[in-house]
Design a protein around this motif. Structure first.
Motif, PDB file in Angstrom:
ATOM      1  N   VAL A 149      45.251  72.927  24.811  1.00 23.91           N
ATOM      2  CA  VAL A 149      44.461  71.768  24.374  1.00 23.91           C
ATOM      3  C   VAL A 149      44.271  70.815  25.570  1.00 23.91           C
ATOM      4  N   ALA A 150      45.362  70.593  26.311  1.00 29.42           N
ATOM      5  CA  ALA A 150      45.304  69.711  27.484  1.00 29.42           C
ATOM      6  C   ALA A 150      44.217  70.193  28.450  1.00 29.42           C
ATOM      7  N   GLU A 151      44.185  71.487  28.671  1.00 26.63           N
ATOM      8  CA  GLU A 151      43.228  72.088  29.605  1.00 26.63           C
ATOM      9  C   GLU A 151      41.783  71.901  29.105  1.00 26.63           C
ATOM     10  N   ARG A 152      41.592  72.131  27.789  1.00 24.49           N
ATOM     11  CA  ARG A 152      40.252  72.004  27.210  1.00 24.49           C
ATOM     12  C   ARG A 152      39.756  70.558  27.330  1.00 24.49           C
ATOM     13  N   ASP A 210      40.536  60.545  18.962  1.00 25.75           N
ATOM     14  CA  ASP A 210      39.371  61.312  18.480  1.00 25.75           C
ATOM     15  C   ASP A 210      39.165  62.551  19.351  1.00 25.75           C
ATOM     16  N   ILE A 211      39.268  62.352  20.681  1.00 22.74           N
ATOM     17  CA  ILE A 211      39.002  63.472  21.603  1.00 22.74           C
ATOM     18  C   ILE A 211      40.065  64.554  21.464  1.00 22.74           C
ATOM     19  N   ILE A 212      41.340  64.156  21.524  1.00 26.53           N
ATOM     20  CA  ILE A 212      42.374  65.210  21.550  1.00 26.53           C
ATOM     21  C   ILE A 212      42.490  65.912  20.189  1.00 26.53           C
ATOM     22  N   GLY A 251      37.111  44.462  22.256  1.00 23.28           N
ATOM     23  CA  GLY A 251      36.272  44.385  21.064  1.00 23.28           C
ATOM     24  C   GLY A 251      34.792  44.508  21.341  1.00 23.28           C
ATOM     25  N   GLN A 252      34.420  44.971  22.536  1.00 23.72           N
ATOM     26  CA  GLN A 252      32.986  45.030  22.873  1.00 23.72           C
ATOM     27  C   GLN A 252      32.494  46.454  23.100  1.00 23.72           C
ATOM     28  N   ASN A 253      33.338  47.436  22.808  1.00 22.84           N
ATOM     29  CA  ASN A 253      32.963  48.833  23.021  1.00 22.84           C
ATOM     30  C   ASN A 253      32.539  49.082  24.471  1.00 22.84           C
ATOM     31  N   LEU A 254      33.251  48.423  25.424  1.00 21.22           N
ATOM     32  CA  LEU A 254      32.898  48.548  26.834  1.00 21.22           C
ATOM     33  C   LEU A 254      33.904  49.384  27.622  1.00 21.22           C
ATOM     34  N   ALA A 255      35.172  49.332  27.201  1.00 17.24           N
ATOM     35  CA  ALA A 255      36.261  49.842  28.047  1.00 17.24           C
ATOM     36  C   ALA A 255      36.191  51.348  28.247  1.00 17.24           C
ATOM     37  N   ASN A 256      36.670  51.755  29.409  1.00 19.62           N
ATOM     38  CA  ASN A 256      36.749  53.177  29.742  1.00 19.62           C
ATOM     39  C   ASN A 256      38.059  53.747  29.172  1.00 19.62           C
ATOM     40  N   PRO A 257      37.977  54.737  28.290  1.00 16.97           N
ATOM     41  CA  PRO A 257      39.224  55.290  27.724  1.00 16.97           C
ATOM     42  C   PRO A 257      39.889  56.335  28.620  1.00 16.97           C
ATOM     43  N   SER A 258      39.341  56.573  29.819  1.00 15.07           N
ATOM     44  CA  SER A 258      39.796  57.710  30.647  1.00 15.07           C
ATOM     45  C   SER A 258      41.257  57.625  31.066  1.00 15.07           C
ATOM     46  N   GLY A 259      41.735  56.424  31.387  1.00 12.85           N
ATOM     47  CA  GLY A 259      43.128  56.282  31.832  1.00 12.85           C
ATOM     48  C   GLY A 259      44.087  56.718  30.744  1.00 12.85           C
ATOM     49  N   LEU A 260      43.849  56.234  29.528  1.00 11.03           N
ATOM     50  CA  LEU A 260      44.725  56.609  28.410  1.00 11.03           C
ATOM     51  C   LEU A 260      44.559  58.090  28.079  1.00 11.03           C
ATOM     52  N   LEU A 261      43.318  58.576  28.194  1.00 10.73           N
ATOM     53  CA  LEU A 261      43.083  60.008  27.936  1.00 10.73           C
ATOM     54  C   LEU A 261      43.884  60.857  28.931  1.00 10.73           C
ATOM     55  N   GLN A 262      43.930  60.415  30.201  1.00  8.27           N
ATOM     56  CA  GLN A 262      44.728  61.153  31.196  1.00  8.27           C
ATOM     57  C   GLN A 262      46.211  61.144  30.807  1.00  8.27           C
ATOM     58  N   GLY A 263      46.677  60.001  30.290  1.00  7.61           N
ATOM     59  CA  GLY A 263      48.052  59.932  29.799  1.00  7.61           C
ATOM     60  C   GLY A 263      48.258  60.924  28.655  1.00  7.61           C
ATOM     61  N   ALA A 264      47.280  60.980  27.742  1.00  4.22           N
ATOM     62  CA  ALA A 264      47.386  61.878  26.579  1.00  4.22           C
ATOM     63  C   ALA A 264      47.389  63.346  27.016  1.00  4.22           C
ATOM     64  N   ILE A 265      46.637  63.651  28.058  1.00  4.17           N
ATOM     65  CA  ILE A 265      46.604  65.040  28.559  1.00  4.17           C
ATOM     66  C   ILE A 265      47.985  65.427  29.114  1.00  4.17           C
ATOM     67  N   MET A 266      48.611  64.474  29.827  1.00  3.21           N
ATOM     68  CA  MET A 266      49.973  64.751  30.309  1.00  3.21           C
ATOM     69  C   MET A 266      50.928  64.948  29.135  1.00  3.21           C
ATOM     70  N   MET A 267      50.698  64.164  28.065  1.00  5.76           N
ATOM     71  CA  MET A 267      51.546  64.308  26.874  1.00  5.76           C
ATOM     72  C   MET A 267      51.381  65.707  26.269  1.00  5.76           C
ATOM     73  N   LEU A 268      50.141  66.168  26.181  1.00  6.99           N
ATOM     74  CA  LEU A 268      49.904  67.494  25.592  1.00  6.99           C
ATOM     75  C   LEU A 268      50.592  68.578  26.422  1.00  6.99           C
ATOM     76  N   ASN A 269      50.543  68.431  27.742  1.00  4.44           N
ATOM     77  CA  ASN A 269      51.264  69.380  28.589  1.00  4.44           C
ATOM     78  C   ASN A 269      52.761  69.299  28.332  1.00  4.44           C
ATOM     79  N   HIS A 270      53.246  68.073  28.194  1.00  7.95           N
ATOM     80  CA  HIS A 270      54.687  67.858  27.994  1.00  7.95           C
ATOM     81  C   HIS A 270      55.185  68.515  26.711  1.00  7.95           C
ATOM     82  N   ILE A 271      54.365  68.459  25.650  1.00  5.05           N
ATOM     83  CA  ILE A 271      54.829  69.030  24.373  1.00  5.05           C
ATOM     84  C   ILE A 271      54.398  70.492  24.216  1.00  5.05           C
TER      85      ILE A 271
END
Ligand code: NAD
Length: 478
Positions: free
Chosen positions: A294-297, A22-24, A269-289
């Motif tokens: 977008v990664a910077e934003r 959703d974020i990226i 399933g409790q809407n508790l988890a922090n998505p930041s770790g995966l988001l950081q992975g996704a930011i590296m992916m955006l830089n990679h491609i």
């Protein structure tokens, strides 16, 4: 548009993946997404690798993989999907930035900003293990020159591209002179090609202590697989939380991006988890491609959200945090901050962060290789090395003669100590009896004599000199 493969994984995986996408996508990422199923369901359906052939096809076609954590069921011989993916796709570099977010996330190290670059394919993770005697098992530690060169070069190229000043190498080459010795030597060689970047080497034990105590002394750290596995978690944890770190696994062809934490099934399933770790992975992916804008934003909006005190339960702290939110609300807050910059934390600029392309490894020409002896490993229940040496007397041939016995690497014959504890696993070194060159037939002669004498030989290891230099370890105490 870049086509990527996505796996939503297990436990908290689907929630944090939805939040991340959703974020990226809101930030303008140009992605076509192929979704595959990997992990628990696939394992439990009887596929011990956790991934189907069709999923491999998608990964090999798209070459970019964004992966949520998965659950590896306990017992039943299920192979770790992470290790399999890294090796099958040749993802030799694991990259983990660990940056503290002081004063918004609690840490003892307010100015920490370290990138751990871990060799990802070899070392003890070749997984080649054997039981050889009643008492002894072994795991082979394999280190290759291509493996060392690729990872060390990656570390220097990464430093150059991201404007970092220093690359540090951690090894234990005071003990493992051949394996870690090669890693260190290659580091020294490659470092010479990057005079603009400072370089240094630490023995991993004191280096690890320094990293845990004074991480601000380091910038980029490159190391073999096992040390990297342990120390990248230490680095992420002392920066604030393993829940905040992402990682990239990079190969010559393919790349995989993920959070470093697991599937946290108890939080699922409790809407508790922090998505930041995966988001950081996704930011590296955006830089990679190459979607660096977008990664910077996304990264700046995320930093602003953290700075605003909008925190999930895992980093929420009374007095520092402002609002405790769930996974979805956190994602909405980051989306609302797109286009904004943090004011206390340092905003990022990835202007230079386009795809990091390394040249393909070029094989070196062969050196001279000379057989100079053999180590014969023997399973023997006695305890006195002198007795074993006597038993081995008839095994000597006109060409090869017993010169040393070690037990767990310690020389126990000739001139051993009674105090040395010995197991049932003995290394018996045979060297030329008359200074003549050794050949494979001479080794076979020794082995066939050992059979005649009912000596239980477990394995042999040829002793070579490469380019005139002995390329094997001495016995400790020799
Ligand atoms: P874990 O990382 O899942 O959880 C450790 C602790 O951190 C738990 O208390 C958990 O609630 C918390 N946590 C983790 N991620 C969080 C997040 N995003 N937000 C909030 N809290 C979070 O480690 P574990 O419990 O040892 O392993 C659980 C499962 O995950 C196992 O099946 C393991 O095999 C798997 N695992 C997968 C990966 C991967 O796919 N890359 C990595 C590690 C573990």
């Amino acid at each position: 548009m870049t086509r990527i493969t996505v796996a939503k994984g297990d436990g908290i995986g689907p929630e944090i993946m939805d939040a991340t996408l959703d974020i990226i996508l809101a930030a303008g990422a140009q992605l076509d997404i192929d979704e595959i199923e990997v992990g628990e369901k696939v394992y439990l359906a009887g596929n011990t690798s956790g991934i189907s052939k069709e999923s491999w096809d998608s990964l090999r076609r798209n070459k970019v993989f964004l992966k949520a954590p998965i659950t590896t069921p306990q017992g039943g011989g299920y192979k770790s999907l992470n290790v399999t993916t890294r090796k099958m796709l040749g993802l030799y570099a694991n990259v983990r930035p660990c940056t503290s977010l002081h004063p918004f996330v609690k840490t003892k190290h307010p100015v920490m900003d370290v990138v751990i670059i871990r060799e990802n394919e070899e070392d003890l993770y070749a997984g080649i293990e054997h039981q050889q005697t009643d008492e002894v098992v072994q795991c082979l530690k394999l280190i290759s020159r291509p493996g060392c060169e690729k990872i060390v070069r990656y570390a220097f190229e990464y430093a150059r591209q991201y404007g970092r000043k220093k690359v540090t190498c951690f090894t234990k080459d005071n003990i493992m002179k051949q394996t870690d010795g090669m890693f260190h030597q290659v580091f020294e060689e490659v470092a010479k090609e990057y005079p603009d970047i400072e370089n240094e080497h630490w023995i991993v034990d004191i280096g690890a202590a320094k990293l845990a105590d004074t991480p601000e002394a380091f910038d980029v750290i490159v190391m073999p697989n096992l040390y990297g596995d342990v120390l990248s978690d230490v680095a992420a944890q002392i920066a604030g939380s393993v829940g905040l770190a992402g990682s990239a696994n990079i190969g010559e062809e393919c790349a995989m991006f993920e959070a470093i934490h697991g599937s946290a099934p108890r939080r699922a399933g409790q809407n508790l988890a922090n998505p930041s770790g995966l988001l950081q992975g996704a930011i590296m992916m955006l830089n990679h491609i190459g979607q660096t804008d977008v990664a910077e934003r996304v990264q700046n909006a995320w930093l602003k959200t953290i700075e605003d005190g909008i925190h999930t339960y895992d980093i929420y702290k009374e007095g520092v945090s402002k609002q405790k939110v769930g996974t979805k609300e956190f994602a909405q807050a980051v989306i609302a901050n797109l286009g904004q910059q943090p004011s206390t934390l340092k905003p990022v600029s990835y202007a230079k962060g386009t795809t990091l392309k390394l040249p393909k490894y070029q094989r070196k020409s062969n050196g001279t290789k000379e057989l100079v002896g053999v180590d014969v490993f023997v399973h023997w229940k006695g305890t006195k090395a002198d007795e074993l040496a006597t038993l081995l007397n008839p095994v000597n041939t006109p060409d090869l003669k017993l010169s040393m016995i070690t037990n767990r690497g310690i020389k126990v014959w000739p001139d051993g100590f009674d105090e040395t504890f010995c197991t049932d696993h003995w290394r018996c070194r045979f060297l030329p009896a008359n200074g003549h060159p050794v050949n494979s037939r001479h080794i076979i002669d020794v082995l066939s004599k050992a059979i005649d004498e009912q000596i239980d030989t477990i394995k042999t290891e040829n002793l070579y000199a490469f380019n005139g230099k002995p390329a094997f370890s001495m016995g400790q105490g020799q």
